[in-house]
Design a protein around this motif. Structure first.
Motif, PDB file in Angstrom:
ATOM      1  N   GLY A  50     -38.787 -44.397  14.564  1.00 28.03           N
ATOM      2  CA  GLY A  50     -40.202 -44.671  14.713  1.00 28.03           C
ATOM      3  C   GLY A  50     -41.060 -44.039  13.644  1.00 28.03           C
ATOM      4  N   VAL A  51     -40.475 -43.159  12.838  1.00 27.97           N
ATOM      5  CA  VAL A  51     -41.203 -42.489  11.749  1.00 27.97           C
ATOM      6  C   VAL A  51     -40.574 -42.831  10.404  1.00 27.97           C
ATOM      7  N   LEU A  52     -39.283 -42.562  10.264  1.00 31.16           N
ATOM      8  CA  LEU A  52     -38.566 -42.932   9.046  1.00 31.16           C
ATOM      9  C   LEU A  52     -37.906 -44.301   9.167  1.00 31.16           C
ATOM     10  N   VAL A  53     -37.391 -44.608  10.350  1.00 31.33           N
ATOM     11  CA  VAL A  53     -36.686 -45.877  10.546  1.00 31.33           C
ATOM     12  C   VAL A  53     -37.185 -46.586  11.800  1.00 31.33           C
ATOM     13  N   SER A 110     -32.623 -52.482  18.274  1.00 28.78           N
ATOM     14  CA  SER A 110     -31.212 -52.189  18.501  1.00 28.78           C
ATOM     15  C   SER A 110     -31.030 -51.155  19.602  1.00 28.78           C
ATOM     16  N   ALA A 111     -31.926 -50.159  19.659  1.00 23.64           N
ATOM     17  CA  ALA A 111     -31.820 -49.144  20.704  1.00 23.64           C
ATOM     18  C   ALA A 111     -32.078 -49.741  22.077  1.00 23.64           C
ATOM     19  N   ASP A 150     -26.682 -51.537  12.300  1.00 27.46           N
ATOM     20  CA  ASP A 150     -27.001 -52.339  11.122  1.00 27.46           C
ATOM     21  C   ASP A 150     -28.361 -53.021  11.228  1.00 27.46           C
ATOM     22  N   GLY A 151     -28.925 -53.059  12.419  1.00 30.20           N
ATOM     23  CA  GLY A 151     -30.241 -53.659  12.587  1.00 30.20           C
ATOM     24  C   GLY A 151     -31.380 -52.719  12.266  1.00 30.20           C
ATOM     25  N   THR A 152     -31.067 -51.500  11.839  1.00 31.82           N
ATOM     26  CA  THR A 152     -32.102 -50.504  11.545  1.00 31.82           C
ATOM     27  C   THR A 152     -32.719 -50.740  10.173  1.00 31.82           C
ATOM     28  N   VAL A 153     -34.041 -50.690  10.092  1.00 28.07           N
ATOM     29  CA  VAL A 153     -34.742 -50.868   8.815  1.00 28.07           C
ATOM     30  C   VAL A 153     -35.694 -49.695   8.604  1.00 28.07           C
ATOM     31  N   LEU A 196     -27.597 -40.232  10.928  1.00 26.45           N
ATOM     32  CA  LEU A 196     -27.141 -40.495   9.568  1.00 26.45           C
ATOM     33  C   LEU A 196     -26.868 -41.981   9.355  1.00 26.45           C
ATOM     34  N   ALA A 197     -26.290 -42.625  10.358  1.00 24.46           N
ATOM     35  CA  ALA A 197     -25.999 -44.053  10.234  1.00 24.46           C
ATOM     36  C   ALA A 197     -27.280 -44.869  10.133  1.00 24.46           C
ATOM     37  N   ARG A 198     -28.284 -44.519  10.914  1.00 20.67           N
ATOM     38  CA  ARG A 198     -29.543 -45.259  10.864  1.00 20.67           C
ATOM     39  C   ARG A 198     -30.275 -45.032   9.548  1.00 20.67           C
ATOM     40  N   LEU A 199     -30.288 -43.802   9.055  1.00 20.95           N
ATOM     41  CA  LEU A 199     -30.923 -43.532   7.770  1.00 20.95           C
ATOM     42  C   LEU A 199     -30.226 -44.299   6.650  1.00 20.95           C
ATOM     43  N   ASN A 200     -28.906 -44.320   6.683  1.00 18.41           N
ATOM     44  CA  ASN A 200     -28.152 -45.069   5.679  1.00 18.41           C
ATOM     45  C   ASN A 200     -28.450 -46.558   5.761  1.00 18.41           C
ATOM     46  N   SER A 201     -28.474 -47.095   6.966  1.00 20.34           N
ATOM     47  CA  SER A 201     -28.748 -48.519   7.147  1.00 20.34           C
ATOM     48  C   SER A 201     -30.125 -48.883   6.618  1.00 20.34           C
ATOM     49  N   ALA A 202     -31.080 -47.978   6.796  1.00 22.39           N
ATOM     50  CA  ALA A 202     -32.454 -48.239   6.372  1.00 22.39           C
ATOM     51  C   ALA A 202     -32.684 -47.970   4.884  1.00 22.39           C
ATOM     52  N   GLY A 203     -31.703 -47.397   4.209  1.00 22.15           N
ATOM     53  CA  GLY A 203     -31.855 -47.116   2.787  1.00 22.15           C
ATOM     54  C   GLY A 203     -32.693 -45.892   2.496  1.00 22.15           C
TER      55      GLY A 203
END
Length: 224
Positions: free
Chosen positions: A19-22, A27-28, A84-87, A116-123
């Motif tokens: 909600g702040v970075l991603v 998906s949640a 993978d749906g995280t932006v 870590l997975a969500r941050l990576n998915s979001a770039g």
């Protein structure tokens, strides 16, 4: 166009993750709804899920004690399946990349693996320091997560700015004594039970800049 507001000169930057970075909301929610079919058939997102809290704390209120660990592991697996749906939240990558090395910490209620997975998915470039659900004994709205975040940044919490979207997280930052609290998204104006609200609310992180040691806010959302 109005002049930017100078919020202050923080020494460190503590960011909530979801909600702040991603943006991981869709998906949640899908993971929680699927989880509920097994563990809590009468689960209602609006009634039973308070964003910003550790999932294990919420689950402990919803299922029998003997099932908490199993239920949490099941939810985590479902959330990892949909990661993978995280932006990225608009402006998140640009802001974090503009900060001096070692000056920002992600402080999330989520498990380390998922964060870590969500941050990576979001770039989003991974922070050098990260405080997750496993690193605290008490989750938000307790102040401990943001106290740990300040410790990770090696500065007093009063010299830190916190970026939060959830009332529970805003309450945690206020209780910890954060120097400044920036809410992200209109929901940040919803007060926690103790009345905690942020100092300013922005639509997303594109409205915030760090220039020559000053934290600038270019756009604010009006209080409802």
């Amino acid at each position: 166009m109005s002049s930017p507001r100078v919020l202050g000169r923080p020494s460190a930057f503590l960011f909530d993750c979801d909600g702040v970075l991603v943006d991981s909301l869709a998906s949640a929610e899908a993971a929680w709804v699927a989880w509920a079919t097994t563990y809590k058939p009468d689960f209602d997102m609006e009634r039973d899920l308070q964003h910003g809290r550790r999932a294990v704390d919420t689950i402990a209120e919803l299922v029998e004690t003997a099932l908490v660990e199993q239920a949490f592991d099941d939810l985590l697996a479902r959330e990892m399946d949909t990661v993978d749906g995280t932006v990225a939240i608009t402006g998140a990558a640009a802001l974090t990349e503009s900060l001096p090395s070692g000056r920002w910490v992600a402080v999330t209620s989520g498990p380390r693996e998922l964060a870590l997975a969500r941050l990576n998915s979001a770039g989003i470039s991974l922070p050098e320091r990260l405080v997750t659900a496993e690193d605290v004994d008490r989750g938000k709205p307790d102040p401990q997560p943001y106290e740990r975040g300040a410790e990770q940044a090696s500065v007093p919490v009063g010299e830190c700015v916190v970026f939060e979207d959830a009332p529970a997280g805003i309450a945690a930052a206020r209780a910890a004594g954060a120097g400044w609290i920036i809410g992200v998204g209109a929901g940040a104006y919803t007060p926690w039970s103790d009345g905690s609200v942020p100092d300013v609310v922005v639509p997303d992180l594109s409205a915030v800049r760090f220039v020559d040691g000053e934290l600038l806010v270019d756009e604010e959302l009006p209080r409802p």
